[in-house]
Design a protein around this motif. Structure first.
Motif, PDB file in Angstrom:
ATOM      1  N   GLY A 262       0.777  -1.117  -0.081  1.00 37.33           N
ATOM      2  CA  GLY A 262      -0.128  -0.050   0.031  1.00 37.33           C
ATOM      3  C   GLY A 262       0.848   1.189   0.100  1.00 37.33           C
ATOM      4  O   GLY A 262       2.100   1.052   0.189  1.00 37.33           O
ATOM      5  N   TYR A 267      -2.519   5.647   8.931  1.00 37.40           N
ATOM      6  CA  TYR A 267      -3.735   4.993   8.955  1.00 37.40           C
ATOM      7  C   TYR A 267      -4.120   4.662  10.337  1.00 37.40           C
ATOM      8  O   TYR A 267      -3.326   4.568  11.357  1.00 37.40           O
ATOM      9  CB  TYR A 267      -3.278   3.657   8.183  1.00 37.40           C
ATOM     10  N   GLY A 315       1.789   1.188   3.955  1.00 37.38           N
ATOM     11  CA  GLY A 315       0.343   1.082   4.059  1.00 37.38           C
ATOM     12  C   GLY A 315      -0.138  -0.130   4.962  1.00 37.38           C
ATOM     13  O   GLY A 315       0.496  -0.896   5.617  1.00 37.38           O
ATOM     14  N   GLU A 362      -7.603   8.509   4.521  1.00 40.61           N
ATOM     15  CA  GLU A 362      -7.262   7.333   5.293  1.00 40.61           C
ATOM     16  C   GLU A 362      -8.165   6.203   5.082  1.00 40.61           C
ATOM     17  O   GLU A 362      -9.373   6.450   4.737  1.00 40.61           O
ATOM     18  CB  GLU A 362      -7.350   7.886   6.750  1.00 40.61           C
TER      19      GLU A 362
END
Length: 371
Positions: A262, A267, A315, A362
């Motif tokens: 990602g 996040y 990610g 997000e």
């Protein structure tokens, strides 16, 4: 009998591929002592070598997040040994170098590379033919198998970059190819190389340049020129070694494939199953040691759960790869991406500490449970 021969050939190819893979996941580094601190430092340098060979990228260990992984390189070690190499010092006295030989766990290293989004150069790898002509002032000569020691720096550098180079036999007919090498006739060199496999050639000429040396290189893959470059310097061996670097860069660019990871960013992630302050400390410590985690910001807490904003190198997918198969966390769910319209703030800026909802762009909280 034919079936047996076919099976044997197939088994040899498979074993050859496995042996090559084992070579990629092992490394040797020189150490001063055999104490634990020196060994840990050696593990880090060895892992950096393996990452470079795995990807073909000499700077793989310098990518974001890798420094943290290198500090915990012992996690990826499958086994190690020491070896004493005898040599001769400048004074002529015998000298002994201690080499730390490290074997890394292939699955763990592959998981690290995938989580960090590192490009992987798949096995088996090609063995291009090195067509090198050297002119030290007495006329250009081809370096063939009988004179392999002359090209040793190039051959060894290729091994460090995760592949091998072959040399032509050096027959009289092949010696005549020197003229084509010197004038840059890649097609003629490719024709002379047809007897060898694969159809890849690293073509170089090394010659005197003022008080030093210069090398002009061309890398050809199946008749197509992938790269041209020149290097110069005072040490002929170092200048020759740059040929292997340039070929590795060209091969990596064409054949290495980056793992699906990602995008880096912040996040929001929820963690449950915390029954005590000790559980919170264990979770925080675990997250801080993950190579994909660059930073942790607490958002909210209940008696049995917490939510963090995690600054991730690759990610949520990178986080999932690092956590998978471990004994600390197990995934328990994930949410969907949201935008500012879902937040009811009319696109305004919201402090994440004041809002239970993710910021625009997000992902909604991904949930993990502490084992």
């Amino acid at each position: 009998m034919l079936l047996l021969a076919s099976f044997t050939a197939s088994a040899q190819r498979v074993e050859g591929t496995r042996a090559a893979a084992r070579g990629v996941y092992s490394a040797e580094v020189e150490v001063n002592t055999q104490n634990a601190a020196e060994r840990d430092t050696g593990f880090a340098r060895a892992l950096a070598q393996v990452l470079a060979k795995l990807s073909g990228d000499a700077n793989a260990a310098s990518q974001p997040g890798m420094a943290q992984a290198l500090r915990r390189a012992e996690r990826y070690v499958e086994g190690f040994d020491y070896r004493q190499d005898e040599g001769v010092s400048a004074s002529g006295a015998p000298s002994f170098d201690t080499m730390l030989v490290v074997r890394f766990d292939q699955d763990k290293v592959d998981s690290l590379a995938a989580a960090m989004g590192l490009a992987i150069w798949p096995q088996p790898r090609p063995k291009p033919v090195l067509w090198l002509a050297i002119d030290d002032g007495s006329g250009p000569r081809l370096v063939g198998l009988p004179k392999a020691a002359a090209a040793n720096s190039t051959l060894e550098r290729a091994k460090k970059r995760g592949y091998r180079l072959g040399l032509p036999n050096g027959s009289a007919a092949e010696q005549a190819v020197v003229g084509a090498i010197w004038r840059g006739d890649t097609a003629a060199v490719a024709r002379a190389s047809r007897r060898y496999s694969p159809p890849m050639q690293l073509i170089g000429k090394l010659y005197r340049n003022g008080g030093g040396w210069k090398a002009d290189w061309v890398f050809v893959d199946n008749g197509k020129v992938l790269s041209r470059w020149s290097e110069e310097g005072s040490d002929a061996r170092q200048v020759m070694a740059t040929g292997a670097d340039g070929a590795a860069d060209a091969l990596m660019k064409r054949y290495a494939k980056r793992s699906e990871a990602g995008p880096p960013g912040t996040y929001r992630v929820a963690f449950s199953g915390l029954d005590s302050a000790d559980d919170y400390v264990r979770l925080s410590g675990y997250l801080q040691q993950l190579a994909v985690v660059r930073g942790i910001t607490p958002l909210s807490a209940t008696p049995q759960s917490v939510e963090f904003n995690l600054d991730l190198v690759s990610g949520l997918s990178g986080l999932a790869r690092m956590v998978e198969g471990g004994d600390v966390l197990v995934a328990s769910g994930s949410g969907d991406p949201v935008d500012s319209a879902d937040m009811g703030v009319d696109g305004g800026v919201v402090d994440p500490l004041d809002s239970p909802l993710p910021l625009p762009g997000e992902s909604a909280p991904t949930a993990y449970r502490l084992r």
